[in-house]
Design an enzyme around this catalytic site. Structure first.
Site, mmCIF file in Angstrom:
data_model
loop_
_atom_site.group_PDB
_atom_site.id
_atom_site.type_symbol
_atom_site.label_atom_id
_atom_site.label_comp_id
_atom_site.label_asym_id
_atom_site.label_seq_id
_atom_site.Cartn_x
_atom_site.Cartn_y
_atom_site.Cartn_z
ATOM 1 N N LYS A 8 0.869 -1.183 0.000
ATOM 2 C CA LYS A 8 0.000 0.000 0.000
ATOM 3 C C LYS A 8 0.899 1.224 0.000
ATOM 4 C CE LYS A 8 -1.689 2.570 3.223
ATOM 5 N NZ LYS A 8 -1.379 3.842 2.537
ATOM 6 N N GLU A 59 9.957 0.910 10.726
ATOM 7 C CA GLU A 59 10.897 2.035 10.643
ATOM 8 C C GLU A 59 10.103 3.276 11.000
ATOM 9 O OE1 GLU A 59 13.929 1.613 10.331
ATOM 10 O OE2 GLU A 59 14.114 -0.347 9.384
ATOM 11 N N CYS A 84 13.533 10.516 7.823
ATOM 12 C CA CYS A 84 13.519 10.109 9.239
ATOM 13 C C CYS A 84 14.881 10.287 9.877
ATOM 14 C CB CYS A 84 13.137 8.639 9.363
ATOM 15 S SG CYS A 84 11.625 8.249 8.552
ATOM 16 N N GLU A 103 9.630 15.444 15.752
ATOM 17 C CA GLU A 103 10.285 15.276 14.453
ATOM 18 C C GLU A 103 9.811 16.420 13.554
ATOM 19 O OE1 GLU A 103 9.296 11.582 12.501
ATOM 20 O OE2 GLU A 103 11.303 11.490 11.624
HETATM 21 C C1 SIN Z 1 13.711 7.475 5.607
HETATM 22 O O1 SIN Z 1 13.600 8.674 5.750
HETATM 23 O O2 SIN Z 1 12.892 6.700 6.119
HETATM 24 C C2 SIN Z 1 14.810 6.837 4.786
HETATM 25 C C3 SIN Z 1 16.025 7.638 4.664
HETATM 26 C C4 SIN Z 1 17.184 6.892 4.050
HETATM 27 O O3 SIN Z 1 17.068 5.731 3.648
HETATM 28 O O4 SIN Z 1 18.254 7.476 3.998
#
Ligand code: SIN
Length: 484
Positions: free
Chosen positions: A178, A254, A288, A385
């Site tokens: 998805k 993640e 992230c 974040e």
């Molecule tokens: C992410 O922001 O989840 C991935 C970043 C990355 O793989 O460098």
């Protein structure tokens, strides 16, 4: 192929391009212009069920291919993606907004996961283990977990799919994906390339939807789904864990990050400044692992802020296809509102603006790269974040202070620090509570490395040889009666 030839409108289930069962579409827009790119089939819970049934039927035949056969088909998938990298990058930039050069980098990054796991497919070795009984041996084998559901984010619409689908397929699993509502087009194009490569029907299925809850609910609770792999917020990660509890699903999560970026007095200042620029402003701050909080030691604080501001002032904001653009738009209005809220809170609590802190005149979703100095330690921007191009810079006194500040977060994905002192490098690398540490580097991601977090940043690892383990079950066979 032209851009139009990688633009797909329908869902991809069991090797067929299908309308959603509700016969509805949703619009995918270009965040730089607000224009509709295309209307895409809007999948329902029923479509998710259909996709799971197709993946279930495809699982055993795919798992029973030899590792070499899977490797060869996946290798072809990688080659086709690379052959069409330009069109795929244009598509990605159009739906996500990142500058074209960065989008091309993402296509290559995603393809590298397919290439890597195609190779790893042939290395799912087991073990033979000694036992206390002289006439028995334990044989440990690895087998695919089954049908996988992947729920993927909008910030890397290609690479985050490749990073999940490639190890799943290499292990012998089939998958239902998805994609994020904002960016389903790169996912559909990847499925198109998979079909061209000869990946059998049902092994990969894509269910775009505007109803994440209905489709997500089926994918995370269905008894035929053995594992869910998710990239996104910690809040949704918790929900997925709860949903998976009833059927004891395996999980790879993640989740959110809040990366500290520490610069010690003994650092190479220019290198630290370059690292801060790439770590903070990659994808307009929407990764992230972006530096979220910059801690700089008192002795070089002013010099760092001055050099960092000078570099950031050179960054050009604009549409993905303009030349020399470094920062594209944010993904939607909610993202801009969140950035404005965090910047406002920091300023209310005493931060001064060094640069930016305002929307760009390029369009509704563009925000200028921002640096805030003397940020109060209780500002929200240090706790949450940011997912935007804002760099709060905070002064610290000594190593113990830096480590305590860095670890003062429920998140533990990435952390960075700059120092030339070898002893300090070991001490700090070991003390940081996160799954990924960049030492004298602002970008650490590589297919060969195990990406993932600790604390409330998630479970499991993606990429590297460890990444395959998340899609494999261990089975041991005790073989007895071996004495003559
Ligand atoms: C992410 O922001 O989840 C991935 C970043 C990355 O793989 O460098």
């Amino acid at each position: 192929m032209s851009f139009d030839q990688v633009l797909n409108q329908k869902a991809f289930i069991n090797g067929n391009w299908v309308e959603g069962s509700g016969s509805k579409q949703f619009a995918v827009t270009n965040p730089a212009t607000g224009e509709t790119i295309i209307e895409v089939s809007d999948c329902t819970a029923q479509d998710a069920e259909n996709a799971i049934a197709a993946a279930k039927a495809a699982f055993k035949p795919w798992a029973s291919k030899t590792a070499k056969e899977r490797c060869q088909i996946m290798r072809r998938w990688f080659e086709i993606v690379i052959e069409h990298e330009q069109e795929l990058a244009e598509l990605l930039s159009t739906e996500q907004g990142k500058p074209l050069a960065e989008a091309l980098g993402e296509i290559r990054y995603g393809a590298a996961y397919i290439e890597w796991f195609a190779e790893e497919a042939r290395r799912t070795y087991g073990d033979i283990v000694p036992t206390p009984k002289g006439d028995a041996r334990v044989l440990v084998m690895k087998q695919p977990v089954g049908v996988v559901a992947a729920i993927t984010p909008w910030n890397f619409p290609n690479a985050m799919i490749a990073r999940k689908a490639a190890p799943a397929l290499a292990a012998g699993c089939s998958i239902v994906i998805k994609p994020a509502e904002d960016t389903p087009l790169s996912a559909l194009a990847l499925a198109q390339m998979a079909k061209l490569a000869g990946i059998p029907d049902g092994v990969i299925n894509i269910v775009p939807t505007s109803d994440a809850q209905a489709v997500g609910n089926v994918l995370t609770t269905h008894e035929d789904i053995a594992k869910v792999s998710f990239t996104g917020s910690t809040q949704v990660g918790r929900l997925i864990m709860r949903n998976g509890a009833e059927t004891i699903k395996k999980l790879s999560l993640e989740l959110g990050g809040n990366a500290p970026f520490i610069v010690f007095d003994d650092a190479d200042l220019d290198r630290a400044v370059d690292g801060a620029v790439t770590s903070k402003y990659r994808n307009s701050g929407q990764t992230c692992v972006c530096a979220n909080r910059l801690y700089v030691q008192a002795g070089i604080y002013d010099a760092f802020v001055e050099k960092f501001s000078a570099k950031v002032a050179e960054l050009k904001v604009g549409g993905a296809f303009e030349s020399d653009v470094a920062l594209g738009p944010l993904i939607n209005k909610a993202a801009v509102a969140k950035v404005e809220e965090l910047v406002g809170d920091a300023i209310d609590k005493g931060a001064s603006v060094t640069i930016g802190a305002n929307p760009s005149d390029k369009g509704e979703l563009f925000y200028n790269p921002t640096i805030l100095r003397d940020v109060s330690r209780d500002a929200r921007v240090l706790r949450e974040e940011i997912f935007g191009p804002v760099a709060p810079v905070i002064k610290f006194d000594d190593e113990a202070d830096a480590i305590a500040l860095a670890n003062d977060s429920e998140f533990g994905l990435a952390g960075y620090f700059f120092s030339k002192d070898l002893g300090r490098v070991w001490r700090v690398a070991e003390a940081l509570e996160c799954g990924i540490v960049g030492v004298n580097e602002g970008v650490t991601s590589a297919v060969e490395a195990p990406f993932g977090g600790i604390k409330q940043s998630g479970l499991g690892r993606e990429g590297s040889h460890y990444g395959l383990d998340d899609y494999l079950e261990l089975k041991y066979v005790l073989m007895g009666g071996l004495a003559e």
